[in-house]
Structure formats: structure tokens, C-alpha cells
Scaffold this active site. Sequence first.
Site, PDB file in Angstrom:
ATOM      1  N   CYS A 169       0.852  -1.200   0.000  1.00 24.90           N
ATOM      2  CA  CYS A 169       0.000   0.000   0.000  1.00 24.90           C
ATOM      3  C   CYS A 169       0.889   1.251   0.000  1.00 24.90           C
ATOM      4  O   CYS A 169       1.589   1.490  -0.980  1.00 24.90           O
ATOM      5  CB  CYS A 169      -0.956  -0.054   1.188  1.00 24.90           C
ATOM      6  N   ASP A 226      -9.348  -3.214  -6.970  1.00 19.28           N
ATOM      7  CA  ASP A 226      -8.857  -2.188  -6.042  1.00 19.28           C
ATOM      8  C   ASP A 226      -9.522  -0.858  -6.374  1.00 19.28           C
ATOM      9  O   ASP A 226      -9.217  -0.231  -7.390  1.00 19.28           O
ATOM     10  CB  ASP A 226      -7.339  -2.081  -6.159  1.00 19.28           C
ATOM     11  N   HIS A 261      -7.883  -4.304  -2.977  1.00 16.26           N
ATOM     12  CA  HIS A 261      -6.707  -3.722  -2.334  1.00 16.26           C
ATOM     13  C   HIS A 261      -6.342  -4.564  -1.109  1.00 16.26           C
ATOM     14  O   HIS A 261      -7.188  -5.202  -0.498  1.00 16.26           O
ATOM     15  CB  HIS A 261      -7.019  -2.284  -1.909  1.00 16.26           C
TER      16      HIS A 261
END
Length: 292
Positions: A169, A226, A261
Site C-alpha cells: 500500500c 482495487d 486492495h
Amino acid sequence: MPDTTPEFDSLVPAQSFDRRSFIVTSLGAGFALAVQPVMAQTAINTDIAGLQAGEVKVPVKDGEMVAYRAAPQGVAKAPVVLVVSEIFGVHEYIKDTCRRLAKLGYCAIAPELFARQGDPRSYASIPELMANITGKTPDAQVMSDLDACVAWAAQQGADTDRLAITGFCWGGRITWLYSAHNPRVKAGVAWYGRLVGVANEFTPAHPTDLVGELKAPVLGLYGGLDTGIPLETVEKMEKALEKGSPAARASQIHLYDNAPHAFHADYRPSYRKAEAEDGWLRMLAWFRKNLV
């Protein structure tokens, strides 16, 4: 304190950010409040048998930064992997990732890169955390701190000629940036790191801006579902890599069509076992290929 990273001085931009005292001086246990409740039933827990693992202090230009280090015991010149956390800092998931890598022969180091800005584990909401911590952490500071980790690893006898970086991330974006920053990096693996963004005093450039400067090939692992990283930005990065540096042209992006994600984060509902395991194997193969 004397500067321990002279070999990197020319690589670090002028320090326009304010130096602060270190708010985080030790790593707590558990997970960040902002990701509670944790899915403990899926979390992987790697033991420390055969490892040298625990908290360390890394000298940086303005003091000491806390980090987590895991390395195989009795192994001389282990290759180094910098592990860069999500926005939640160095909590149990990141520590365990270091131990997993150490079990495979790597010296893995996860620095608390938000140590001057505050403790991300103490924030109960992601927007508050981003506004107060990650949004105020300068890229230049992060690059300098990662350089200091490399210098520290060399002092411990690790093999910094075989240097890799991986991140998740927020750390995925940093992986791209550091692979453009430090010519000693041999391989990067970016897990769902943002590729585009608005330039400001803290984040003056983003991965799509730096493909011409990439010094190591990066493997990008992204999720097709995502919502925070639109597919058009992934496609934009793929096209940019084709026209970038030799390392950029050797880089690859692998898209998991049905993954959201944070699909590698085994402590969160976003975890996808099949994609996480496949990505891990791809990462290890990438390291084997490039850390020569």
C-alpha cells in the site's frame, strides 16, 4: 550524532522538511486501531526459531529510528530486504513478513518511517491517520531513513550488494520511489502501491513521474478490484515503463483480476489466500532472479 550514511548524501534531496523529535521510540504489540477488528483466524504467525529477530535502533541524521529486524542466525552476508509498511506502521503483520523472509535466508528490516510524525497504531480511523501521519511524512525523509537502514545493515555484516525492497500500500508506492532513488537496489516488489497523485511539498513526485530514473526492476502486484487504484492508472504505468530507463523496461506489473486492495494482508477481510500466495512466490522468484 555523526552521519552514518555518507555514501548516499548526493542522492538525498535538500531537506526542506522540519526535523522533529522521535515520537515513536519503540514498537508496540498488536495491530493498528484503524484496522480493528483483526481477522485473527487467518493471520499467519511465524516463529523465531533459528532467527535473530526483534526491535533495533537505526542511527539516522537526527537521532535513532526504531525498526524491526529479522535475520537467519549464523548466516554471514545475508541479502537485505527492506520491508516498508502500510499506512498503519510496523505492527504484527509487518513483523511477521520480516520473519517469513528471514526463514528464507534474508535479513529483513522494517523501519518505523512515521516515527517523527506520530504513532499510526494509535489512530482509530484511516482518514485521521492519513491527515496527521502519512500526509505529513515527506518522501525525502523516507528516502534518507531507508538509506540509513542500508548503512546499518552493512555494519551488521549483511550483504547490501544484494539489496531488495518490498512494500505494501503506502509502502508499495515507496518501493517504486526508492528503486528510483538508490542505485544499490537490485530488485523491488511493490504490492498495490499508488502510481499517480498530486505533487506537493511532501510528495513532489510519484511512480509514473520517475520511470526514467528507475535503477532497479520492480515487480508491481495489483488487484483488479482495487477501488483506490483505478485500472487506468495501472495501464498508464505499464505504458510509461515501456519508455523508461533500462530498469523500467525490465519491470513488470501483474494484475490479479478478482483481488481487492490489500489482498496480501492476512489479518484483514481483504485477504485473498490464492492471490497472496501466488504474489509471494512471484516476489521470491523476482528476488532470486535479480539479487545476483
